[in-house]
Design a protein around this motif. Structure first.
Motif: not given
Length: 238
Positions: A59-70, A174-175
């Motif tokens: 299934i295509p998905r929308r992307l949610i982006l943070g900055s970088s991992p803590a 698949g974004i």
């Protein structure tokens, strides 16, 4: 007949590539790579179960982006925005010596629950970071502290090829590139927008306030931001 990889299998392949990444940064800075750290076998177990559970489809998905991992968050678990307790309930695997700002993670879990639960949420969204590996710097007291990829111009320039390649690879999972949601409405949003203007990854980038900003500095407006998250994420087109 050749096996068609699921979305989750493609994510796991991407993470295996991340395990091979080494970037020599200036003195005082260091990348934190959970996929090739001291707990890499445990992380591989957790991520395999998690992505097979929630992303075993195409299934295509929308992307949610943070900055970088803590460094004590995703840089430990290997799964964006997931804390150890929640991962234990989802995978049955316990990750020890783990800490995360629970108020921030609790806010995101409330968003997921009101969206319809983790299964429904992850059918629509894939979460990650602009810089998918953690970054630390040594402060004046000699202690390791979190560092965002955009805080130092020299670091940003050095990381940009890695960031661009990682974004390209993740889009290929698949974004749906019609929109990208950016957690962090200030510097992360501004820097990601500049990158997007240069490489045209997404049609539009929509900023969302960071949960830490909400829970620590605007807790009295928590319901407002919760509604904003849900309204933004459920919008059908941009």
């Amino acid at each position: 007949m050749k096996h068609l990889l699921t979305f989750g299998e493609r994510v796991l392949a991407f993470q295996r590539k991340l395990a091979e990444i080494t970037i020599d940064l200036p003195a005082g800075f260091k990348l934190i790579n959970p996929y090739n750290g001291e707990n890499k076998k445990l992380i591989q177990q957790v991520t395999t179960i998690f992505y097979q559970k929630f992303f075993a489809d195409n299934i295509p998905r929308r992307l949610i982006l943070g900055s970088s991992p803590a460094r004590r968050g995703t840089a430990v678990t290997g799964i964006p925005f997931e804390d150890a307790d929640h991962l234990y309930s989802e995978t049955g695997i316990k990750i020890d010596n783990f800490y995360i700002n629970r108020s921030s993670s609790d806010f995101l879990y409330e968003v997921m629950n009101k969206y319809g639960g983790s299964k429904t949420f992850y059918q629509d969204f894939y979460t990650s970071f602009v810089c998918p590996l953690g970054l630390i710097r040594i402060n004046e007291k000699g202690r390791a502290v979190n560092c965002n990829y955009y805080e130092n111009k020299k670091i940003l320039n050095q990381l940009e090829p890695f960031i661009v390649n990682s974004l390209r690879t993740q889009i290929s999972l698949g974004i749906d590139t019609s929109v990208c949601f950016c957690i962090g409405s200030s510097q992360n949003f501004q820097t990601l927008t500049k990158i997007n203007n240069k490489y045209n990854f997404f049609n539009v980038i929509v900023p969302l306030e960071h949960p830490r900003f909400i829970t620590q500095y605007n807790y009295q407006k928590r319901d407002f931001y919760l509604k904003k998250y849900l309204t933004t994420l459920t919008k059908k087109s941009y």
